[in-house]
Design an enzyme around this catalytic site. Structure first.
Site, short mmCIF file in Angstrom:
data_model
loop_
_atom_site.label_atom_id
_atom_site.label_comp_id
_atom_site.label_asym_id
_atom_site.label_seq_id
_atom_site.Cartn_x
_atom_site.Cartn_y
_atom_site.Cartn_z
N LYS A 1 48.63 29.90 34.01
CA LYS A 1 48.30 30.70 35.94
C LYS A 1 47.49 30.12 36.17
O LYS A 1 46.27 31.30 36.56
CB LYS A 1 49.36 31.55 36.05
CG LYS A 1 49.43 31.67 37.42
CD LYS A 1 49.29 31.02 38.07
CE LYS A 1 47.46 32.38 38.95
NZ LYS A 1 47.24 32.29 39.95
N GLY B 1 50.40 29.56 41.07
CA GLY B 1 51.45 30.25 42.27
C GLY B 1 50.37 31.15 41.99
O GLY B 1 49.06 31.11 41.78
N GLY C 1 49.13 35.35 41.73
CA GLY C 1 48.59 35.82 40.79
C GLY C 1 50.34 37.30 40.92
O GLY C 1 50.26 37.22 40.42
N PRO C 2 49.90 37.85 41.87
CA PRO C 2 50.68 39.58 42.06
C PRO C 2 52.49 38.66 41.56
O PRO C 2 53.07 39.19 41.27
CB PRO C 2 50.46 39.63 43.91
CG PRO C 2 49.88 39.61 44.18
CD PRO C 2 49.01 38.13 43.74
N GLY D 1 51.29 35.56 38.45
CA GLY D 1 50.19 35.58 37.01
C GLY D 1 51.52 37.34 36.74
O GLY D 1 50.82 37.04 35.41
N GLU E 1 37.55 38.27 30.59
CA GLU E 1 36.91 38.02 30.42
C GLU E 1 36.50 38.34 32.08
O GLU E 1 37.17 37.24 33.09
CB GLU E 1 36.34 37.10 30.14
CG GLU E 1 36.76 35.87 29.16
CD GLU E 1 35.54 36.33 28.22
OE1 GLU E 1 34.78 36.20 28.54
OE2 GLU E 1 35.86 35.80 26.52
N CYS F 1 30.22 34.18 37.20
CA CYS F 1 30.27 36.17 36.03
C CYS F 1 28.37 36.96 36.24
O CYS F 1 28.77 37.93 35.62
CB CYS F 1 31.34 35.91 35.86
SG CYS F 1 31.66 34.63 34.13
N GLU G 1 29.68 43.25 41.93
CA GLU G 1 29.23 42.65 42.16
C GLU G 1 29.25 41.75 42.90
O GLU G 1 30.51 41.83 44.23
CB GLU G 1 30.68 41.62 41.05
CG GLU G 1 30.00 40.46 40.41
CD GLU G 1 31.79 39.94 39.28
OE1 GLU G 1 32.46 40.61 39.89
OE2 GLU G 1 30.79 38.87 38.53
P1 NAD Z 1 41.59 37.79 40.37
O1 NAD Z 1 41.53 38.57 39.74
O2 NAD Z 1 41.49 37.80 41.30
O3 NAD Z 1 41.70 36.29 40.10
C1 NAD Z 1 41.64 35.57 38.93
C2 NAD Z 1 43.30 35.31 38.38
O4 NAD Z 1 44.39 36.21 38.25
C3 NAD Z 1 44.38 34.13 39.42
O5 NAD Z 1 44.83 32.85 38.63
C4 NAD Z 1 44.63 35.56 40.09
O6 NAD Z 1 45.74 34.31 40.91
C5 NAD Z 1 45.09 36.09 38.81
N1 NAD Z 1 45.98 37.44 39.91
C6 NAD Z 1 45.58 38.04 40.66
N2 NAD Z 1 46.70 39.17 40.77
C7 NAD Z 1 47.24 39.32 40.00
C8 NAD Z 1 47.96 40.25 39.03
N3 NAD Z 1 48.55 41.41 39.28
N4 NAD Z 1 48.26 39.74 37.53
C9 NAD Z 1 48.28 39.32 36.57
N5 NAD Z 1 47.41 38.03 37.88
C10 NAD Z 1 47.02 37.89 38.75
O7 NAD Z 1 39.33 37.12 40.60
P2 NAD Z 1 39.14 35.60 41.55
O8 NAD Z 1 38.34 36.57 42.76
O9 NAD Z 1 39.80 34.73 41.09
O10 NAD Z 1 37.60 35.22 40.55
C11 NAD Z 1 36.64 36.14 40.14
C12 NAD Z 1 36.09 36.80 39.16
O11 NAD Z 1 36.66 36.68 38.27
C13 NAD Z 1 34.99 37.37 39.62
O12 NAD Z 1 34.79 39.39 39.43
C14 NAD Z 1 34.62 37.41 38.67
O13 NAD Z 1 32.87 38.04 37.63
C15 NAD Z 1 35.27 37.04 37.16
N6 NAD Z 1 34.59 35.71 36.36
C16 NAD Z 1 34.69 36.34 34.85
C17 NAD Z 1 34.12 35.41 34.22
C18 NAD Z 1 33.91 35.76 32.79
O14 NAD Z 1 33.82 34.96 31.74
N7 NAD Z 1 33.70 37.05 32.76
C19 NAD Z 1 33.95 34.36 34.23
C20 NAD Z 1 35.10 33.85 35.67
C21 NAD Z 1 35.19 34.24 36.79
#
Ligand code: NAD
Length: 462
Positions: free
Chosen positions: A170, A201, A203-204, A207, A245, A279, A369
């Site tokens: 996803k 799709g 996230g909420p 995902g 991650e 990140c 962040e």
């Molecule tokens: P996010 O957590 O909002 O979304 C990440 C993914 O999770 C998306 O695919 C989203 O659709 C999904 N998602 C959102 N809500 C969900 C839920 N309730 N259940 C399941 N899935 C859900 O993050 P973002 O804004 O897309 O990305 C930015 C963040 O990601 C930053 O905090 C960054 O540091 C982190 N990041 C970490 C790494 C790492 O390797 N540590 C790498 C890249 C990004």
């Protein structure tokens, strides 16, 4: 841009279960460039069913054949490199040279590394009177963010396939076209039906349905700490493996013996690359008090040079979040020496490369962040002070140390509570484990450590 109007499930593009769609927007000009289906729990269920049906066959496929499919995948990605770079630029907004050099190239290297690891890894070993087998964990639910759209996908799917797992992906809402292109590449590489499945799709909805699906054995998530915490809690309740991650607020520690100009210039480039949406970016620069003013001047000049070369951030909400942090930094008493929160262009989600001086460790801009092109510069009095400041956040993902020689820098790096440190500008290594200490996550990606995440052991005693 070209987009599929269905989900890639069981080796074919299938109609989505519902009518909802996600519009894909080019962040550089705010134009809608495509739309993709917004999957539901029914789509996720169909994809998990296909992945489970394919699991026994793929797990039993000899590692040499799994390796051959991954090598084919690497070759397809390499052949479609330009298309990948153009797609990432269109939906993420990163300048094309960066998309070519990083977004398209790194995943090719990572896919290639897992083609080699699948062939060379010892999936079986003798321990005394036992034979220990490393077996695939099962069906993987992979949830990825938008900031490195293809890299994040390949860093999960390639080791999962190498291990003999099957996958439902996803991808992030903002960057689904790169994920669709990846699904095409998997298909072209001859990976059997059901081994890899894609559900686009929200996230909420999609995902969450994937993370909570009882047919998923391991959830591998990259994204924000807030969502990661929820996914971790759900996985814990279901006694399910989970890899997280998450975010970072990494330190770039410049010791007095370092080449100051080089350390500052590379440090600024590290933060401004990908418009600060990395990140592992070194968003806190730590400089000895005697060199502080000179470092601030160098950083301001380096950031100003970025000017027009920087791409937009991914969407309007992200731009407002970053601008909000810049205003907060000013309100907290930090001093802007480059950039600021004013919107630099009429169109596109641009933020000026911004540098803050006179930042103290407790300020929000030094703790949280921001995920935008914002560098904070902090001063330290001595090495112990630098260690305290560097380790003084909830995160521990990455970092950098600069010194006159590598040994001095490495000795300092060993005192940092963080998963990865670059010594005097050390190069990216696709085989080095990547992942966080503290709230930056659980588990590791890349190389043999990344493969281990998708394996479980069984021992037979003789
Ligand atoms: P996010 O957590 O909002 O979304 C990440 C993914 O999770 C998306 O695919 C989203 O659709 C999904 N998602 C959102 N809500 C969900 C839920 N309730 N259940 C399941 N899935 C859900 O993050 P973002 O804004 O897309 O990305 C930015 C963040 O990601 C930053 O905090 C960054 O540091 C982190 N990041 C970490 C790494 C790492 O390797 N540590 C790498 C890249 C990004």
């Amino acid at each position: 841009m070209k987009a599929h109007d269905g989900m890639y499930i069981d080796g074919a593009w299938r109609p989505a279960s519902g009518p909802d769609v996600i519009e894909v927007v080019n962040p550089a000009d705010e134009q809608v460039i495509a739309e993709v289906p917004a999957g539901t729990a029914a789509d996720v269920d169909a994809a998990v069913t296909a992945a489970r049906a394919a699991l026994a066959g793929w797990a039993a496929t000899p590692p040499a054949e799994r390796s051959a499919r991954l090598a084919a995948l690497r070759d397809v990605l390499a052949a479609r490199k330009d298309e990948i770079a153009e797609t990432v630029t269109a939906e993420l907004g990163s300048p094309l040279p960066f998309s070519q050099a990083v977004h398209a190239s790194v995943p090719i290297a990572v896919a290639g590394s897992y083609a080699e690891l699948a062939a060379s890894h010892a999936f079986e070993e003798k321990v005394g009177n036992s034979t220990v087998y490393q077996e695939p964990v099962g069906v993987v639910g992979a949830i990825t963010p938008w900031n490195y759209p293809l890299h994040q996908i390949v860093a999960k799917v390639a080791p999962a396939l190498a291990a003999g797992c099957t996958v439902v992906l996803k991808p992030a809402e903002d960057t689904p076209l790169t994920a669709q292109l990846f699904a095409e590449a998997v298909h072209e590489a001859g990976v059997p039906a059901g081994v890899f499945n894609l559900v686009t799709g929200r996230g909420p909805v999609a995902g969450q349905a994937l993370a909570e699906h009882s047919g998923v054995d391991l959830v591998s998530f990259t994204g924000s700490t807030a969502v990661g915490r929820r996914i971790g809690a759900a996985a814990g309740a279901a006694v399910k493996r989970v890899a997280l991650e998450l975010g970072g607020k990494s330190a770039n520690v410049i010791l007095p013996s370092a080449d100051l100009a080089r350390a500052v210039n590379v440090g600024v480039a590290n933060v401004m690359g990908n418009s600060g949406q990395t990140c592992s970016a070194w968003t806190r620069m730590l400089v000895h008090t005697d060199q502080y003013d000179e470092a601030v001047e160098l950083a301001a000049a380096a950031a100003a040079k970025y000017g027009d070369r920087i791409g937009p951030v991914v969407n309007a909400a992200q731009r407002e979040r970053v601008r909000g942090y810049i205003d907060k930094g000013v309100a907290e008493g930090a001093r802007i020496v480059a950039g600021g929160s004013e919107v630099p262009r009429d169109r596109g989600y641009f933020v000026s490369p911004t540098v803050f001086a006179d930042v103290t460790p407790d300020m929000a801009v030094a703790q949280e962040e921001i995920f935008g092109p914002v560098l904070t510069i902090l001063r330290y009095e001595d090495e112990d002070d630098a260690v305290r400041i560097a380790n003084g956040t909830v995160y521990g993902l990455a970092g950098a140390v600069w010194a006159g020689d590598a040994e001095e820098a490495a000795a300092f790096a060993r005192r940092l509570d963080t998963g990865q440190v670059d010594i005097n500008g050390g190069r990216f290594n696709p085989l080095a484990p990547f992942g966080g200490y503290k709230q930056s996550g659980v588990g590791r990606e890349l190389g043999a450590h990344g493969l281990a995440e998708y394996l479980q052991t069984k021992s037979l005693q003789f």
